[in-house]
Design a protein around this motif. Sequence first.
Motif, short mmCIF file in Angstrom:
data_model
loop_
_atom_site.label_atom_id
_atom_site.label_comp_id
_atom_site.label_asym_id
_atom_site.label_seq_id
_atom_site.Cartn_x
_atom_site.Cartn_y
_atom_site.Cartn_z
N GLN A 67 9.65 -12.56 6.01
CA GLN A 67 8.48 -13.49 5.72
C GLN A 67 8.87 -14.95 5.69
N ALA A 68 10.08 -15.19 4.99
CA ALA A 68 10.38 -16.53 4.43
C ALA A 68 10.98 -17.00 6.10
N LYS A 69 11.58 -16.34 6.82
CA LYS A 69 12.03 -16.65 8.24
C LYS A 69 10.88 -17.00 9.06
N ASP A 70 9.93 -16.04 9.22
CA ASP A 70 8.71 -16.15 9.95
C ASP A 70 7.77 -17.46 9.78
N TYR A 71 7.88 -17.70 8.34
CA TYR A 71 6.81 -18.94 8.02
C TYR A 71 7.81 -20.03 8.20
N GLY A 72 8.94 -20.16 7.93
CA GLY A 72 10.07 -21.08 8.30
C GLY A 72 9.90 -21.95 6.80
N ALA A 73 10.09 -20.87 6.01
CA ALA A 73 10.10 -21.71 4.49
C ALA A 73 11.35 -22.47 4.14
N ASP A 74 10.95 -23.65 3.40
CA ASP A 74 12.00 -24.49 2.92
C ASP A 74 12.48 -24.00 1.51
N VAL A 75 11.82 -23.55 0.75
CA VAL A 75 12.14 -22.82 -0.47
C VAL A 75 11.40 -21.60 -0.69
N LEU A 76 12.00 -20.71 -1.13
CA LEU A 76 11.33 -19.53 -1.58
C LEU A 76 11.42 -19.33 -3.26
N VAL A 77 10.00 -19.13 -3.61
CA VAL A 77 9.76 -18.94 -5.27
C VAL A 77 9.41 -17.44 -5.45
N LEU A 78 10.19 -16.94 -6.67
CA LEU A 78 9.72 -15.78 -6.79
C LEU A 78 10.16 -15.63 -8.60
N GLY A 79 9.46 -14.50 -9.14
CA GLY A 79 9.96 -14.27 -10.59
C GLY A 79 11.13 -13.41 -10.54
N SER A 80 11.67 -13.49 -11.64
CA SER A 80 12.67 -12.56 -12.10
C SER A 80 12.32 -11.60 -13.22
N ARG A 81 12.53 -10.39 -12.99
CA ARG A 81 11.84 -9.56 -14.26
C ARG A 81 13.19 -9.09 -15.29
N ARG A 82 14.16 -9.59 -14.75
CA ARG A 82 15.58 -9.36 -15.68
C ARG A 82 15.68 -7.88 -16.44
N TYR A 83 15.71 -7.11 -15.44
CA TYR A 83 15.95 -5.50 -15.85
C TYR A 83 17.43 -5.65 -16.48
N HIS A 84 17.67 -4.72 -17.44
CA HIS A 84 18.85 -4.60 -17.87
C HIS A 84 19.34 -3.02 -17.84
N GLY A 85 20.67 -2.93 -18.22
CA GLY A 85 21.29 -1.49 -18.13
C GLY A 85 20.86 -0.63 -17.23
N LEU A 86 20.46 0.44 -17.90
CA LEU A 86 20.12 1.64 -16.92
C LEU A 86 18.98 1.40 -15.73
N ALA A 87 18.05 0.60 -16.28
CA ALA A 87 16.96 0.06 -15.54
C ALA A 87 17.29 -0.74 -14.46
N ARG A 88 18.11 -1.72 -14.47
CA ARG A 88 19.00 -2.26 -13.38
C ARG A 88 19.55 -1.57 -12.22
#
Length: 142
Positions: free
Chosen positions: A99-120
């Motif tokens: 979608q970033a390529k198709d849209y021609g995005a100059d920047v992509l913004v998203l959240g980081s859930r920060r999984y740790h240990g086994l969850a990651r």
Amino acid sequence: MYQRILVAVDATPETADVLAAVADLAKPLGAQVRVLHVQTVDVVDGGGAGGIVEEESDSEAKKVVTDAVDKLRAAGVAEVEGWAGETLRSDIPNAVLDQAKDYGADVLVLGSRRYHGLARLFLGSVSDAIVHRAPCPVLLVP
């Protein structure tokens, strides 16, 4: 600088922080924003009687996009559009990157859930996979 911003959202509470960051970035630049939500599905075997399990319904996925678009407009972002798609859970990074390529995005913004240990280990990190392969700069909102 950034004229086309792609923001990936989901139904978690952290999305509010992501949208606030996008509004702060887009407003002064007069940037266009596309809100992206990828609805995930899992394929299950079920001992020969397999099927597809959706994490959310189509209407729930559309509501995530509509709510995000409405919040950005209320925050003063003039040009906002929404886009929802569906993919396998394991393919979310590819869906976002495509979608970033198709849209021609100059920047992509998203959240980081920060999984740790086994969850990651077991869940992986969508943001990590995206950062390493993105065609544009990525802004991760904690």
